[in-house]
Design a protein around this motif. Structure first.
Motif, PDB file in Angstrom:
ATOM      1  N   LEU A 143      44.402  48.527  39.613  1.00 57.01           N
ATOM      2  CA  LEU A 143      44.249  47.364  40.489  1.00 57.01           C
ATOM      3  C   LEU A 143      45.563  46.633  40.672  1.00 57.01           C
ATOM      4  N   ASP A 144      45.584  45.853  41.747  1.00 58.42           N
ATOM      5  CA  ASP A 144      46.751  45.087  42.138  1.00 58.42           C
ATOM      6  C   ASP A 144      46.273  43.744  42.671  1.00 58.42           C
ATOM      7  N   LEU A 145      46.757  42.671  42.073  1.00 52.31           N
ATOM      8  CA  LEU A 145      46.439  41.322  42.557  1.00 52.31           C
ATOM      9  C   LEU A 145      47.348  41.001  43.743  1.00 52.31           C
TER      10      LEU A 145
ATOM     11  N   VAL B 150      38.507  50.950  46.751  1.00 55.85           N
ATOM     12  CA  VAL B 150      38.373  52.400  46.866  1.00 55.85           C
ATOM     13  C   VAL B 150      37.444  52.826  45.739  1.00 55.85           C
ATOM     14  N   TRP B 151      36.303  53.372  46.099  1.00 57.64           N
ATOM     15  CA  TRP B 151      35.214  53.611  45.140  1.00 57.64           C
ATOM     16  C   TRP B 151      34.836  55.084  45.162  1.00 57.64           C
TER      17      TRP B 151
ATOM     18  N   PHE C  93      28.861  44.640  43.592  1.00 62.43           N
ATOM     19  CA  PHE C  93      29.478  43.592  42.785  1.00 62.43           C
ATOM     20  C   PHE C  93      30.992  43.639  42.900  1.00 62.43           C
ATOM     21  N   TRP C  94      31.577  44.815  42.702  1.00 62.22           N
ATOM     22  CA  TRP C  94      33.031  44.924  42.707  1.00 62.22           C
ATOM     23  C   TRP C  94      33.609  44.797  44.104  1.00 62.22           C
ATOM     24  N   GLN C  95      32.841  45.169  45.126  1.00 64.69           N
ATOM     25  CA  GLN C  95      33.279  44.914  46.502  1.00 64.69           C
ATOM     26  C   GLN C  95      33.390  43.412  46.730  1.00 64.69           C
TER      27      GLN C  95
ATOM     28  N   LEU D 245      41.505  47.292  44.481  1.00 69.16           N
ATOM     29  CA  LEU D 245      40.822  47.858  43.317  1.00 69.16           C
ATOM     30  C   LEU D 245      40.400  49.295  43.589  1.00 69.16           C
ATOM     31  N   HIS D 246      40.795  50.178  42.696  1.00 75.07           N
ATOM     32  CA  HIS D 246      40.415  51.587  42.775  1.00 75.07           C
ATOM     33  C   HIS D 246      39.617  51.947  41.520  1.00 75.07           C
ATOM     34  N   CYS D 247      38.418  52.483  41.713  1.00 75.91           N
ATOM     35  CA  CYS D 247      37.576  52.930  40.606  1.00 75.91           C
ATOM     36  C   CYS D 247      37.186  54.384  40.855  1.00 75.91           C
ATOM     37  N   VAL D 248      37.495  55.252  39.891  1.00 72.68           N
ATOM     38  CA  VAL D 248      37.238  56.681  40.042  1.00 72.68           C
ATOM     39  C   VAL D 248      36.509  57.187  38.805  1.00 72.68           C
TER      40      VAL D 248
END
Length: 197
Positions: free
Chosen positions: A110-112, A119-120, A140-142, A152-155
């Motif tokens: 992630l990057d603030l 990206v999910w 929730f994360w969206q 935010l990238h979650c893989v």
């Protein structure tokens, strides 16, 4: 010693009533009551692993489902994160974690940045954990990403248990945010060549 970075957000709609307080420089203390037991569990993990003090009180139309409550709590958390981190002067900005949870391995980066993007790539093998729809983890994360201005990238690398996968996502996001909001004493000003985030 610098002042703690805190925020309190109140959000009331025709569907939900949410009050959320966040301290980025806490110790993991938490008081969570959303009416959705699984969401409470995930938020408790988020607070403990991020060392964020988090208080959430939410009521909503849970007789319909947990969608509106989950999304609105995410919006409030994102707004609180954005407010608490302030102008981002001195922070690390980026965070990442490969988080194992039993059979599941989730990578979070992630990057603030101030520019919201999710990206999910997380597919759940079951539609529910208890009475909680697993598709709501993404919702929730969206909501958090949109409200916080978070890239935010979650893989999901692998995993067969839906509870473990969700837990790995929340812990991975928490640990990554813990890194990203950390103040680096060597960082002067905002960590961007543009001078603003």
């Amino acid at each position: 010693m610098p002042e703690p970075r805190t925020a309190t957000i109140d959000r009331k709609t025709g569907e939900t009533d949410v009050s959320l307080s966040l301290n980025l420089d806490g110790s993991g203390d938490h008081q969570i009551a959303t009416g959705a037991g699984f969401l409470d569990h995930m938020l408790e993990l988020f607070a403990r692993h991020g060392l964020f003090d988090l208080t959430v009180k939410a009521t909503g139309d849970t007789h319909v489902d947990f969608h509106h409550t989950t999304e609105d709590v995410g919006i409030c958390l994102g707004q609180a994160l954005k407010e608490a981190v302030g102008d981002k002067s001195g922070i690390v900005r980026y965070g990442s974690m490969a988080l194992p949870m039993e059979d599941a391995l989730v990578t979070v980066a992630l990057d603030l940045s101030g520019r919201p993007m999710l990206v999910w790539d997380v597919a759940f093998p079951a539609q529910k954990v208890g009475n909680f729809d697993t598709e709501l983890v993404r919702e929730f994360w969206q909501a958090v990403a949109n409200a916080a201005g978070l890239n935010l990238h979650c893989v999901l690398c692998h995993g067969v248990n839906a509870h473990h996968i969700a837990e790995a996502v929340f812990k991975g996001c928490s640990r990554s945010l813990r890194t990203a909001v950390t103040v680096d004493p060597r960082q002067t000003g905002v960590p961007s060549s543009k001078g603003v985030l």
